[in-house]
Design a protein around this motif. Sequence first.
Motif, PDB file in Angstrom:
ATOM      1  N   HIS A  82       5.423  27.084 -79.324  1.00  0.00           N
ATOM      2  CA  HIS A  82       5.488  27.444 -80.740  1.00  0.00           C
ATOM      3  C   HIS A  82       4.264  26.907 -81.479  1.00  0.00           C
ATOM      4  CE1 HIS A  82       9.555  28.729 -79.848  1.00  0.00           C
ATOM      5  NE2 HIS A  82       9.766  27.547 -79.288  1.00  0.00           N
ATOM      6  N   VAL A  83       3.165  26.776 -80.742  1.00  0.00           N
ATOM      7  CA  VAL A  83       1.933  26.310 -81.379  1.00  0.00           C
ATOM      8  C   VAL A  83       1.524  27.314 -82.449  1.00  0.00           C
ATOM      9  CG1 VAL A  83       0.441  27.438 -79.675  1.00  0.00           C
ATOM     10  CG2 VAL A  83      -0.408  25.472 -80.931  1.00  0.00           C
ATOM     11  N   GLY A  84       1.102  26.801 -83.593  1.00  0.00           N
ATOM     12  CA  GLY A  84       0.660  27.663 -84.679  1.00  0.00           C
ATOM     13  C   GLY A  84       1.743  27.989 -85.685  1.00  0.00           C
ATOM     14  N   ILE A  85       2.999  28.086 -85.217  1.00  0.00           N
ATOM     15  CA  ILE A  85       4.086  28.381 -86.168  1.00  0.00           C
ATOM     16  C   ILE A  85       4.996  27.174 -86.371  1.00  0.00           C
ATOM     17  CG2 ILE A  85       4.085  30.857 -85.721  1.00  0.00           C
ATOM     18  CD1 ILE A  85       6.545  30.519 -84.028  1.00  0.00           C
ATOM     19  N   GLY A  86       4.785  26.131 -85.591  1.00  0.00           N
ATOM     20  CA  GLY A  86       5.511  24.880 -85.782  1.00  0.00           C
ATOM     21  C   GLY A  86       4.515  23.743 -85.867  1.00  0.00           C
ATOM     22  N   GLU A  87       3.842  23.641 -86.993  1.00  0.00           N
ATOM     23  CA  GLU A  87       2.751  22.682 -87.139  1.00  0.00           C
ATOM     24  C   GLU A  87       3.296  21.253 -87.144  1.00  0.00           C
ATOM     25  OE1 GLU A  87      -0.224  23.996 -90.130  1.00  0.00           O
ATOM     26  OE2 GLU A  87       1.118  25.711 -90.357  1.00  0.00           O
ATOM     27  N   GLU A  88       2.649  20.379 -86.386  1.00  0.00           N
ATOM     28  CA  GLU A  88       3.212  19.065 -86.109  1.00  0.00           C
ATOM     29  C   GLU A  88       3.221  18.114 -87.304  1.00  0.00           C
ATOM     30  OE1 GLU A  88       2.206  17.319 -82.138  1.00  0.00           O
ATOM     31  OE2 GLU A  88       0.758  18.950 -82.152  1.00  0.00           O
ATOM     32  N   ILE A  89       2.171  18.100 -88.101  1.00  0.00           N
ATOM     33  CA  ILE A  89       2.077  17.067 -89.127  1.00  0.00           C
ATOM     34  C   ILE A  89       2.706  17.491 -90.447  1.00  0.00           C
ATOM     35  CG2 ILE A  89       0.018  16.067 -88.090  1.00  0.00           C
ATOM     36  CD1 ILE A  89      -1.610  17.384 -90.343  1.00  0.00           C
ATOM     37  N   TYR A  90       3.250  18.709 -90.486  1.00  0.00           N
ATOM     38  CA  TYR A  90       3.916  19.183 -91.685  1.00  0.00           C
ATOM     39  C   TYR A  90       5.419  19.285 -91.430  1.00  0.00           C
ATOM     40  CZ  TYR A  90      -0.816  20.533 -92.999  1.00  0.00           C
ATOM     41  OH  TYR A  90      -2.146  20.518 -93.286  1.00  0.00           O
ATOM     42  N   GLN A  91       6.192  19.290 -92.485  1.00  0.00           N
ATOM     43  CA  GLN A  91       7.621  19.492 -92.353  1.00  0.00           C
ATOM     44  C   GLN A  91       7.913  20.954 -92.693  1.00  0.00           C
ATOM     45  OE1 GLN A  91       9.660  17.100 -91.061  1.00  0.00           O
ATOM     46  NE2 GLN A  91       7.751  15.997 -90.750  1.00  0.00           N
ATOM     47  N   SER A  92       8.551  21.211 -93.819  1.00  0.00           N
ATOM     48  CA  SER A  92       8.867  22.595 -94.174  1.00  0.00           C
ATOM     49  C   SER A  92       7.615  23.426 -94.419  1.00  0.00           C
ATOM     50  CB  SER A  92       9.765  22.622 -95.411  1.00  0.00           C
ATOM     51  OG  SER A  92       9.113  22.014 -96.519  1.00  0.00           O
ATOM     52  N   GLU A  93       6.522  22.767 -94.874  1.00  0.00           N
ATOM     53  CA  GLU A  93       5.304  23.514 -95.186  1.00  0.00           C
ATOM     54  C   GLU A  93       4.748  24.258 -93.973  1.00  0.00           C
ATOM     55  OE1 GLU A  93       5.236  19.584 -97.546  1.00  0.00           O
ATOM     56  OE2 GLU A  93       5.697  20.277 -95.523  1.00  0.00           O
ATOM     57  N   GLY A  94       4.846  23.649 -92.816  1.00  0.00           N
ATOM     58  CA  GLY A  94       4.263  24.246 -91.620  1.00  0.00           C
ATOM     59  C   GLY A  94       5.277  24.716 -90.595  1.00  0.00           C
ATOM     60  N   ASP A  95       6.554  24.712 -90.985  1.00  0.00           N
ATOM     61  CA  ASP A  95       7.606  25.118 -90.051  1.00  0.00           C
ATOM     62  C   ASP A  95       7.957  26.581 -90.295  1.00  0.00           C
ATOM     63  OD1 ASP A  95       9.744  25.502 -88.405  1.00  0.00           O
ATOM     64  OD2 ASP A  95      11.011  23.938 -89.283  1.00  0.00           O
ATOM     65  N   ASP A  96       7.469  27.451 -89.420  1.00  0.00           N
ATOM     66  CA  ASP A  96       7.756  28.879 -89.506  1.00  0.00           C
ATOM     67  C   ASP A  96       8.377  29.387 -88.210  1.00  0.00           C
ATOM     68  OD1 ASP A  96       6.622  29.669 -92.184  1.00  0.00           O
ATOM     69  OD2 ASP A  96       4.847  28.738 -91.302  1.00  0.00           O
ATOM     70  N   VAL A  97       9.140  28.523 -87.549  1.00  0.00           N
ATOM     71  CA  VAL A  97       9.670  28.845 -86.224  1.00  0.00           C
ATOM     72  C   VAL A  97      10.923  29.719 -86.308  1.00  0.00           C
ATOM     73  CG1 VAL A  97      10.579  27.873 -84.076  1.00  0.00           C
ATOM     74  CG2 VAL A  97       8.682  26.746 -85.249  1.00  0.00           C
ATOM     75  N   ASN A  98      11.832  29.402 -87.231  1.00  0.00           N
ATOM     76  CA  ASN A  98      13.129  30.085 -87.292  1.00  0.00           C
ATOM     77  C   ASN A  98      13.438  30.600 -88.695  1.00  0.00           C
ATOM     78  OD1 ASN A  98      14.442  29.794 -84.586  1.00  0.00           O
ATOM     79  ND2 ASN A  98      14.079  27.621 -84.996  1.00  0.00           N
ATOM     80  N   GLU A  99      13.806  31.867 -88.793  1.00  0.00           N
ATOM     81  CA  GLU A  99      14.295  32.479 -90.036  1.00  0.00           C
ATOM     82  C   GLU A  99      15.818  32.447 -89.969  1.00  0.00           C
ATOM     83  OE1 GLU A  99      14.382  34.035 -93.666  1.00  0.00           O
ATOM     84  OE2 GLU A  99      12.456  33.718 -92.677  1.00  0.00           O
ATOM     85  N   MET A 100      16.404  31.329 -90.433  1.00  0.00           N
ATOM     86  CA  MET A 100      17.835  31.095 -90.214  1.00  0.00           C
ATOM     87  C   MET A 100      18.684  31.652 -91.353  1.00  0.00           C
ATOM     88  SD  MET A 100      17.815  27.354 -88.351  1.00  0.00           S
ATOM     89  CE  MET A 100      16.764  26.542 -89.563  1.00  0.00           C
ATOM     90  N   THR A 101      18.445  32.919 -91.695  1.00  0.00           N
ATOM     91  CA  THR A 101      19.210  33.567 -92.764  1.00  0.00           C
ATOM     92  C   THR A 101      19.940  34.808 -92.275  1.00  0.00           C
ATOM     93  OG1 THR A 101      17.211  34.784 -93.388  1.00  0.00           O
ATOM     94  CG2 THR A 101      17.666  32.737 -94.578  1.00  0.00           C
ATOM     95  N   ASP A 102      19.635  35.238 -91.060  1.00  0.00           N
ATOM     96  CA  ASP A 102      20.238  36.445 -90.497  1.00  0.00           C
ATOM     97  C   ASP A 102      20.120  36.326 -88.978  1.00  0.00           C
ATOM     98  OD1 ASP A 102      20.791  39.031 -89.499  1.00  0.00           O
ATOM     99  OD2 ASP A 102      20.059  39.970 -91.326  1.00  0.00           O
ATOM    100  N   PRO A 103      21.191  36.507 -88.226  1.00  0.00           N
ATOM    101  CA  PRO A 103      21.116  36.329 -86.773  1.00  0.00           C
ATOM    102  C   PRO A 103      20.352  37.429 -86.047  1.00  0.00           C
ATOM    103  CG  PRO A 103      23.299  37.078 -87.407  1.00  0.00           C
ATOM    104  CD  PRO A 103      22.571  36.781 -88.676  1.00  0.00           C
TER     105      PRO A 103
END
Length: 415
Positions: A82-103
């Motif tokens: 998940h390199v690039g979409i789960g940035e290590e040094i950021y929290q919500s700002e760089g976390d684009d791994v999961n769209e947890m609003t619709d299965p």
Amino acid sequence: MKANSILLTNGKIVPMTGETEFTGSILIENGKIKKIIRHTLWKESEKESETKAVLGRNGENVRVIDAGGNYILPGFIDAHCHVGIGEEIYQSEGDDVNEMTDPVTPELRAIDGVNPEDLGFHDARMGGVTAVFTCPGSANVIGGTGVVLKTAGRIIEEMILREPAGLKVAFGENPKVVYGEQKKMPMTRMGTAALLRQTLVDAQTYKGKMTEGKKDPDKLPERDLGMEVIGLVLDKKIPLRAHAHRADDIMTAVRIAREFNVDLVLEHCTEGHKIADILAETGYPAIVGPSFVNRAKVELKDKTFRTPGILAQAGIKVAIMTDHSVTPIEQLPLCAALAVKNGMKEEDALKALTIWPAEILGVDGRIGSLAEGKDADLVVWNGRPLDLNSDPVIVVINGQLIKSGQDEIKKQDVE
């Protein structure tokens, strides 16, 4: 005049094409491997004349680098991260791994969330990892499409090898935990399988309506981005990439893939060693890992570094992955080394980092082995690559010198 080509000389070339290693030179031009020269009887006194023969008339435009007798291999490939979409040094700002609003979100694309400046790409390059498959996470039953990327580039358009390269789907704990807490389907494994099957059926119906609409525009349905993506799966243009740890979840993925006659790649496959003979009969490949983690959830109860070796021995095409940032991406060679320590053949472990993931990802025409005409993505190691004491001392991506010694090369330094 600055060199516009590179000649790597005096290296132990491990081509990953089925040939055994040999001493030789690799000429790189315009981002491709132009020529590979075998020097089985090369003497030190013949080096200068041999080099001139390789360079020909254009020698003044070639940067000659002596590999010092070190190993030259294709760049390693992390086939699931998940390199690039789960940035290590950021929290919500760089976390684009999961769209947890619709299965069910097949319309999501990893390329729309990747930040090329994520430090994970730097770590990958410095660790000899020159290509990755990065994808959405496993919170959703259908999470979206992943992409095969080079690990060097200013913008994602400079990095893409294949897009889309697979549709992420997930079985087991993750979807049921995420949506069970929201009191919505899926709360069970049955619900997960049912949602996936229904979506595949809906896509079959959508395809049929599109066919009718080409004959009669009045019957053309409203465009549906998600159904278009599922259509790529049904047409076998991209595979389902199925997150499944437990043996029963693995078999549910197999069952659905067979029902709808689609291609399948088994992701994680943590308990694959328990059913290796059954999986071998399916012909589906497996991307195994991350094994270099603790037992963070029940599904990892029986994780072992023996799994990739057992699967490979059974005749299954295997890739080893980090699931970065679960395991840091630069530790990909260490994961393979631990697989060897636990019974995997060293040759198979190297294949699981190079040609096998390239084939699984559908990019073996460009990367995964050292052959004339392929992309010049290669790494010089100062020892056997799976030796803990070895380091990548030279990294080349797209024919550009990325790393030399312990330092990453800045772009302006190689122009």
